[in-house]
Design a protein around this motif. Structure first.
Motif, PDB file in Angstrom:
ATOM      1  N   THR A 147     -14.692 -55.257  41.639  1.00  0.00           N
ATOM      2  CA  THR A 147     -15.252 -53.950  41.275  1.00  0.00           C
ATOM      3  C   THR A 147     -14.386 -53.279  40.224  1.00  0.00           C
ATOM      4  OG1 THR A 147     -14.163 -53.128  43.253  1.00  0.00           O
ATOM      5  CG2 THR A 147     -16.520 -53.437  43.373  1.00  0.00           C
TER       6      THR A 147
ATOM      7  N   LEU B 146     -14.610 -48.420  47.639  1.00  0.00           N
ATOM      8  CA  LEU B 146     -13.510 -47.550  48.046  1.00  0.00           C
ATOM      9  C   LEU B 146     -13.696 -47.100  49.484  1.00  0.00           C
ATOM     10  CD1 LEU B 146     -13.011 -45.396  44.839  1.00  0.00           C
ATOM     11  CD2 LEU B 146     -11.342 -46.919  45.878  1.00  0.00           C
ATOM     12  N   GLY B 147     -14.963 -46.946  49.889  1.00  0.00           N
ATOM     13  CA  GLY B 147     -15.239 -46.534  51.265  1.00  0.00           C
ATOM     14  C   GLY B 147     -15.014 -47.670  52.243  1.00  0.00           C
TER      15      GLY B 147
ATOM     16  N   ILE C   8     -20.029 -48.246  38.813  1.00  0.00           N
ATOM     17  CA  ILE C   8     -19.367 -47.080  39.403  1.00  0.00           C
ATOM     18  C   ILE C   8     -19.807 -46.921  40.859  1.00  0.00           C
ATOM     19  CG2 ILE C   8     -19.260 -44.556  39.344  1.00  0.00           C
ATOM     20  CD1 ILE C   8     -17.613 -45.703  37.176  1.00  0.00           C
ATOM     21  N   GLY C   9     -21.130 -47.129  41.069  1.00  0.00           N
ATOM     22  CA  GLY C   9     -21.651 -47.054  42.439  1.00  0.00           C
ATOM     23  C   GLY C   9     -20.970 -48.063  43.336  1.00  0.00           C
TER      24      GLY C   9
ATOM     25  N   ILE D 160     -17.444 -46.949  44.202  1.00  0.00           N
ATOM     26  CA  ILE D 160     -17.416 -45.914  45.245  1.00  0.00           C
ATOM     27  C   ILE D 160     -17.680 -46.542  46.610  1.00  0.00           C
ATOM     28  CG2 ILE D 160     -18.626 -43.866  46.093  1.00  0.00           C
ATOM     29  CD1 ILE D 160     -19.082 -43.201  43.070  1.00  0.00           C
ATOM     30  N   ARG D 161     -18.669 -47.461  46.624  1.00  0.00           N
ATOM     31  CA  ARG D 161     -19.000 -48.171  47.854  1.00  0.00           C
ATOM     32  C   ARG D 161     -17.781 -48.946  48.372  1.00  0.00           C
ATOM     33  NH1 ARG D 161     -19.229 -51.139  51.098  1.00  0.00           N
ATOM     34  NH2 ARG D 161     -20.756 -52.429  52.163  1.00  0.00           N
TER      35      ARG D 161
END
Lengths: 639, 103
Positions: free
Chosen positions: A84, A53-54, A46-47, A50-51
């Protein structure tokens, strides 16, 4: 944090080793280790998401493993949006299935080993997703095949289970043979197996189109085996002999999606070799139609879902073959959740009524509320009813067939059949009157560990597709894409048509199996040849048995006879001949060589015995000899 | 007839031969020692005879034979002592039977 992503597959591997070597006796600890490992992996994934997506950039780590003059084999990881996405899907489903298994496998004598296998599978699958080259992906590809075999045959006391394990292993092996040929072709023409390098060459036209097409088709063979595409789809329905959570995890949500993942990953090859892409799309749509038609008439709850899986995988493959990277991977994502949910619900039902035949179920709605609602939602999702997640991905797939009218018609046909067979399943299982009163009386809702994953997956089955709502500015297609991000366009006509098709499928199922205004039996009698053909799964097993297995067995038994009669005879003849020659040599050795040696010794010995007579030890005699000698010498001197 | 050197030499040769015959044939250790004495004496006769006929002015031959007699006496003493010890240990002085050191 991306440098340490290798920890995601590593933890389940450690968990596998620890359970196998140390904690096998302790069931609670074993399952806790396994679930703990995957939970950490899930949080990390999940981390990573998120990474990613940024900052949607690619990240690669590579190490040379075996360096050869012409090429080097590497290990490494490649992280991009597809990776991912897959990591999140695999870890989520794995985690939920493992929690569910706590309840489902409760009381199984090989409980700890089950969790060890699940961990090994998770490791292999995550490794497959993270790998950065074809060589490494092949290793993990085979590892997931192995764990699939181990888990299908988990209840190996049952002959059908161990047979199904073998069938799965051998059938996928046929595809893997093609896969390795494809890899070899790439290594010859591209001189490297690294994804990015191969794809750069494919896109740059360095590899001749013919070779690229051939390699693409061969690599697709691997996907055909693993993702149970026509004509190697026969193993997946049999794989349902394994524990139901395994079916959910491996044979619905993750491993069978590995083929789709591979095709998606190799998109650059298919995009630059249109022939190969067309082969992929054709195989995909054939599979989708074929499997969906079989699922219409099956009675085993897990087999219906298995054929549904095959059919949905066909969808994804077709979309990828037609060049729609986003549609294929999006359907992979949503399908993983709702199909895992369907299987876990089926497991819950089987757990309750101890039969897999939907003809003996019925009326379970009141007794198993959570299971019913979960399965109902999942069925709506797979049927493609808005706004559930299946609708959006199916919509993308239908959109991808624009410009190919045949594909589009068949895709809609499959959508219709899907809605029909799923609601046939729902109506026969949960509605109406119980057809087996005894089983109905014993039915009960499953324990908390089993219903909790159902509820989570239910939410995911509803929401997972929302990432791809076409009106979103930063939707799924802007994150997972091939070449250039492309904002999804809403196609209202397609949305309308696919919804209508799905609803009409549900409506027909409602009429036939709920209202019973159309008799299913009458339909079966009316279309008897078609019904029998579908019921017998288009006779694939029989055809393979007749065309392939029987001749191969006959050939092998012929070869055995040849082996036994001719080769063994020759070998035995030479053996006997050698023994005879050795006997002759032994006689020669004993009588001639030994005789010569012993004879020499005996001669020396007997001569010595003769000479020894002189050596009396009497000094006086020696003195006599001396004197005698002197006298003789004097006489000679004088004479 | 005058007795010449040849006569002495012949006597000594005969005496030596008898002694040697004794040494080679006697089984009795004491007999062997006695035969050895005969041989010594044959040598002594030779020494004295050569001294008398070849170099009458000197007495070297006679002195030498006196040495021989002295040494022979000593030798006989040691020899008889050995024979005596052998007899005490073996109750026998036949050389054939004294084969302790024979292989």
């Amino acid at each position: 944090m991306r440098e340490f992503s290798w920890i995601i597959p590593l933890l389940p591997l450690l968990s596998f080793l620890v359970i196998l070597l140390f904690t096998r006796e302790n069931r609670k600890l074993s399952s806790a280790i396994s679930i703990g490992a995957i939970t950490i992996g899930f949080i990390y994934a999940i981390g990573l998401l998120i990474r990613q997506l940024g900052d949607n950039s690619e990240f690669e780590m590579r190490f040379a493993w075996a360096v050869f003059p012409t090429m080097s084999l590497e290990v490494g990881i490649l992280i991009d949006s597809l990776t991912t996405m897959m990591l999140v899907v695999v870890t989520t489903v794995s985690m939920l299935v493992q929690i569910y298994s706590l309840g489902y496998m409760h009381g199984d004598p090989r409980f700890s080993r089950y969790f060890a296998y699940l961990s090994l599978f998770t490791f292999s699958m995550l490794g497959l997703v993270l790998a950065n080259n074809f060589f490494l992906v092949f290793i993990f590809w085979e590892l997931v095949g192995l764990t699939s075999y181990l888990l299908i045959g988990f209840w190996f006391e049952k002959k059908s289970a161990s047979d199904a394990g073998k069938k799965a292993f051998i059938t996928t092996r046929i595809g893997d043979m093609g896969f390795i040929v494809g890899i070899l072709l790439l290594s010859i023409y591209a001189g490297t197996l690294n994804y990015k390098e191969v794809f750069a060459q494919a896109a740059g036209g360095v590899i001749p189109t013919a070779a690229l097409s051939l390699a693409g088709v061969f690599i697709f063979c691997g996907a055909v085996g693993k993702s149970a595409q026509f004509p190697l789809h026969v193993w997946l329905p049999d794989a349902m002999e394994g524990p139901t959570p395994v079916s959910a995890l491996i044979h619905a949500a993750t491993m069978v999606a590995a083929g789709v993942y591979l095709v998606a990953r190799s998109m650059a090859i298919y995009a630059n070799a249109p022939t190969a892409g067309m082969v992929v799309a054709t195989i995909g749509i054939i599979t989708a139609v074929l499997a969906a038609s079989i699922a219409l008439v099956q009675n085993d709850i897990k087999r219906i879902l298995a054929y549904s899986t095959v059919s949905q995988l066909g969808y994804m493959i077709m979309a990828l073959g037609l060049g729609s990277f986003t549609a294929g991977t999006l359907h992979l994502l949503t399908h993983a959740f709702f199909k895992a949910l369907l299987f876990l619900c089926a497991g819950s039902v089987i757990h309750a009524v101890h039969t897999q035949d939907i003809q003996f179920m019925g009326g379970l709605r009141g007794k198993m509320k959570i299971t019913f609602w979960a399965m109902f939602i999942a069925s709506l999702s797979i049927a493609g009813i808005p706004p559930l997640s299946g609708f959006w991905s199916k919509d993308e797939i239908v959109t991808s067939t624009m410009g190919h009218p045949v594909f589009m018609v068949l895709t809609l046909l499959v959508a219709f059949m899907t809605a029909f067979y799923m609601f046939r399943l729902i109506f026969l299982t949960f509605f109406g009157t119980p057809r087996d009163q005894h089983a109905y009386d014993h039915a009960h809702e499953s324990p908390r560990t089993m219903t909790m994953p159902l509820q989570i997956l239910m939410v995911l089955s509803i929401c997972a597709g929302w990432v791809a709502i076409p009106w979103l500015k930063e939707g799924y297609s802007m994150f997972v894409y091939f070449h250039e991000p492309e904002a999804a366009q809403p196609h209202y006509l397609i949305m309308l048509v696919s919804s209508v098709v799905a609803l009409s499928g549900i409506g027909l199922a409602y009429l036939v199996y709920y209202k019973r205004s159309i008799s299913a039996d009458a339909l079966a009698t009316k279309f008897k040849p078609l019904y029998t053909t579908l019921y017998n799964k288009w006779y694939f097993d029989e055809i393979y048995d007749r065309v392939l297995i029987k001749p191969v067995l006959a050939l092998t038994s012929g070869l055995w006879t040849f082996d036994n009669g001719v080769i063994d005879w020759v070998v035995n003849f030479f053996g006997k001949f050698t023994v005879w020659v050795s006997d002759v040599k032994q006689w020669f050795d004993v009588h001639i060589v030994d005789g010569a040696v012993n004879g020499l010794g005996y001669t020396v010995w007997s001569f010595g015995a003769l000479i020894r007579q002189v050596q009396t030890g009497r000094v006086q005699l020696y003195g006599f000899f001396i004197v005698f000698g002197i006298v003789v010498m004097l006489l000679i001197k004088v004479v | 007839m005058e007795i010449s050197l040849a006569h002495y030499l012949a006597l000594a040769a005969i005496l030596f031969g008898i002694g040697m015959f004794g040494v080679l044939t006697r089984r009795n250790a004491v007999g062997i020692l006695m035969s050895i004495e005969l041989m010594f004496n044959a040598v002594n006769i030779n020494l004295v005879a050569f001294n008398r006929f070849v170099t009458p002015a000197d007495f070297t031959g006679q002195i030498f034979s006196i040495f021989v007699i002295v040494v022979a006496a000593a030798e006989a003493t040691v020899g008889l002592a050995i024979v005596l010890l052998i007899y005490r240990n073996f109750r026998d002085i036949f050389v054939d039977n004294i084969n302790l050191m024979k292989w």
